[in-house]
Each structure stands twice: as structure tokens, then as C-alpha cells.
Motif scaffolding. Structure first.
Motif, short mmCIF file in Angstrom:
data_model
loop_
_atom_site.label_atom_id
_atom_site.label_comp_id
_atom_site.label_asym_id
_atom_site.label_seq_id
_atom_site.Cartn_x
_atom_site.Cartn_y
_atom_site.Cartn_z
N THR A 65 -0.70 -2.53 -2.37
CA THR A 65 0.12 -1.79 -3.63
C THR A 65 -0.92 -0.80 -4.46
O THR A 65 -0.63 0.16 -4.57
N ARG A 68 -1.68 1.90 -2.24
CA ARG A 68 -0.46 2.82 -1.68
C ARG A 68 -0.73 2.83 -0.32
O ARG A 68 -0.20 3.93 0.38
N ARG A 70 0.52 2.34 3.53
CA ARG A 70 1.69 2.33 4.28
C ARG A 70 1.51 2.34 5.73
O ARG A 70 2.28 1.35 6.33
N GLY A 185 -5.68 7.15 -6.05
CA GLY A 185 -4.22 7.47 -6.55
C GLY A 185 -4.43 9.41 -6.54
O GLY A 185 -3.33 10.08 -6.43
N SER A 188 -3.80 10.51 -3.23
CA SER A 188 -2.34 10.47 -2.90
C SER A 188 -1.79 11.48 -3.34
O SER A 188 -0.80 11.99 -2.55
#
Length: 358
Positions: A65, A68, A70, A185, A188
Motif C-alpha cells: 500500500t 503503491r 500493482r 510517491g 508515482s
């Protein structure tokens, strides 16, 4: 013929009995090994309390989490170093960071796994997630615990990798993981890891200032859109900012070895200081005609700290264009124009952050 079958049945019965006896012996050895592991787990927890550091495994869901993550890619069956397995999907609270069992209720299962490991068949492969250079147990926590207690160095594993643009390694502190999360972050949002896959890591000691970097990228984007008279994607703006603003500043910092004089700071820290300083100078009327270059700011940085200023720096001709006045003038307005919130979104659907603490 009857006597032959009788002998075969007797042999099978004797073999089964011997196997049961061996399993029972291995199981009892497992019980003893479990008790020894529990004792070490107790001392691990006591030591962690004294040092104020967690003795728990990392939570895979928490890391996924925060970073991030995926995408998943199966990497096949591999021999994985046990020291690199640092977390678990679901049982990270039941084992210490060295995979020692915390609870006595796991004794029977753990001891049976031990008996299987020391038997003829051995243990089947486990399943792992890989993030950076870290591994997390998807299935097989007891097998990892037993293997470590038996002194094994590696374990056969089915590995599924979750790619991440940041560097992760065993032994990282919570502070280092938090810093890596903040940087993840930033990447991202900017997609620098895709547009500039070989970019120099942009590490900050003040994590809140990643918002400042994002503010600079968004401002650079606005200027490019004004110049080009068309929309510019955030990743394209970030790549142009990196090539024409950030990297030249870092090149100058390295050329004159400035970080050797301020070892507790990073290149990104110094980049932000240079930008902030140029903005402050820009606010002074008497400085109206001065050049707005990184080399000027770097001279001021060294002079303010009473550090020797290299003669070459005084005559340095920056390979970059001077910082446009429009950029310096716009810096104070970033807080008002760009929402510093995880709930803010840009026109292209990506979350955006603005300029925060000075």
C-alpha cells in the motif's frame, strides 16, 4: 508362494513401523527445537523493547500500500537467501524478525514441519513475493522458521515479483522505509522512473519537501504549456524539469564537491536551498540586475557558511539558462494554486501536490 507374500507383508509392516518410529523421533526433536526457538523469540522481544525497535516482521500489505505496488510478475522456482525474507502476508505478528515463533499454540504445526524437514522427503517449496531485494512469505511461514532454526542458508521458493522503482534492502530502519515511501510517491506522480529510468535518485532528508519538488514540477509544467500553447502531461514536464533544471544543478554541486562540506545533506536538499535562495534574492530590489544562476546561489551558500569559495566557481558559466524570473516570482503562489493533498487531482487524472514548508 504363500510364504513369499507373508514375508513381503511383514517387510512392509516393519518398514511402516520404522517410518512411524522415525517420524516420532523427528517430531520429538521438533518439539525440542521449537522450545529453543521460543526462548530465543522471548529474548528477541525483550531486546527490542530495550532498544525501542520492533522485533516483528514487515507486513507485506502495508509495504504494498505504501509503495503503491500493482503489477505482479511470476519469476519461477528459485533458491532464495533466508536472510532476505523479511516479512509475511498474514502472519507478521506471529513471528519475530528472525522468524522465531512467538506463541506456544504453534508448537504442534511447527514440530510437524520440522519432522518433515528432517525426513526423507524434505520440505516442498514455499511461495514468496519479492519487492526490491526484500522477500515476503505468501505461503510457508513455518517452513521458513524451521529452515532458519536448522541453519539453512537458502530455501526453494516460487517467486512473484512486484516491481518498484526504489531500492529496498534487508535491514532498513523504519526511517529509511518511510523515506523510500515518500520517494515512491514522488515517482508515482512524476513517472521519472519510466521517462528517465537511469535518473539519479532524488533523496531528501526532510520528507515533507517532496511536496516542494512536486510543486516545482507542476510550475515547470505550467510554464511549458504557456510556451508551447498546448497541454503538457505531468510526466513530460517532470522529464524536462529533470533534464534542464534539476540535473544541471546537481552537476554543479558535484563539480565543486559541496556535499563533502555538508555531509548530513543530500543533493536534492541543496537543490531546494539554491532555489529558495534565488527566490529570496529576487525579492530584493537592489538585486534587480543580478544573474539568477545556480552558480551565484552556490557561491552564496558557501560564503554564508564561511567556507572557501573556489576561484573557478566565481567565474563559472552555468551550462543552464538562468532561472527565469517568472519561476522565482511564482514560488510563493504554489500553496494557493496547487492543492497539497492526497485528494487533489490534475486534469490528466493524476494526484498532484504543491509547494509546502519552507
Amino acid at each position: 508362494m504363500r510364504a513369499y507374500y507373508t514375508n513381503e507383508r511383514e517387510k512392509q509392516t516393519e518398514s511402516a513401523a520404522m517410518s512411524d518410529d522415525l517420524n516420532n523421533v523427528n517430531y520429538m526433536e521438533g518439539v525440542n527445537a521449537f522450545q529453543n526457538a521460543r526462548m530465543h523469540a522471548f529474548w528477541d522481544e525483550m531486546s527490542s523493547l530495550i532498544r525501542g525497535k520492533s522485533a516483528e516482521l514487515l507486513s507485506f500489505d502495508d509495504i504494498r500500500t505504501r509503495l503503491r505496488l500493482r503489477e505482479e510478475n511470476y519469476q519461477g522456482l528459485q533458491d532464495v537467501e533466508l536472510e532476505k525474507i523479511v516479512g509475511s502476508v498474514g502472519r507478521y505478528r506471529e513471528l519475530t524478525s528472525r522468524f522465531l515463533p512467538k506463541k506456544s499454540i504453534a508448537q504442534e504445526r511447527w514440530s510437524r514441519v520440522y519432522a518433515q524437514a528432517t525426513g526423507l522427503m524434505g520440505l516442498p517449496p514455499i511461495e514468496l513475493y519479492k519487492v526490491g531485494d526484500l522477500y515476503f512469505v505468501r505461503d510457508g511461514n513455518h517452513r521458513v522458521s524451521v529452515a532458519r532454526q536448522m541453519g539453512a542458508k537458502t530455501i526453494q521458493s516460487h517467486v512473484t515479483e512486484l516491481p518498484t522503482p526504489i531500492s529496498l534492502r534487508p535491514g532498513m530502519t523504519e526511517e529509511e522505509l518511510t523515506a523510500a515511501t515518500a520517494y515512491a510517491g514522488f515517482l508515482s506522480e512524476t513517472r521519472l522512473n519510466s521517462t528517465r529510468p537511469h535518473h539519479q535518485p532524488i533523496m531528501l532528508t526532510e520528507l515533507s519537501r517532496y511536496n516542494d519538488l512536486l510543486g516545482h514540477v507542476n510550475l515547470h509544467r505550467a510554464i511549458l504549456e504557456q510556451q508551447r500553447k498546448e497541454p503538457v502531461a505531468i510526466e513530460d514536464a517532470a522529464a524536462d524539469w529533470y533534464d534542464n533544471v534539476y540535473r544541471p544543478a546537481v552537476t554543479l554541486i558535484r563539480k565543486y564537491g559541496v556535499l563533502d562540506r555538508v555531509p548530513k545533506r543530500t543533493e536534492a536538499d541543496l537543490y531546494l536551498w539554491l532555489i529558495d535562495h534565488l527566490h529570496e534574492v529576487n525579492q530584493q530590489p537592489e538585486e534587480e540586475t543580478k544573474a539568477r544562476s545556480f552558480s551565484d546561489a552556490l557561491v552564496d551558500f558557501l560564503a554564508e557558511r564561511r567556507m572557501p569559495v573556489p576561484k573557478e566557481l566565481l567565474t563559472e558559466t552555468d551550462r543552464t539558462v538562468e532561472i527565469p524570473r517568472v519561476v522565482l516570482d511564482a514560488l510563493p503562489q504554489l500553496d494557493a494554486e496547487i492543492e497539497v493533498s492526497g485528494n487533489g487531482h490534475s486534469d490528466n487524472g493524476h494526484s498532484e501536490n504543491g509547494h509546502s514548508q519552507r
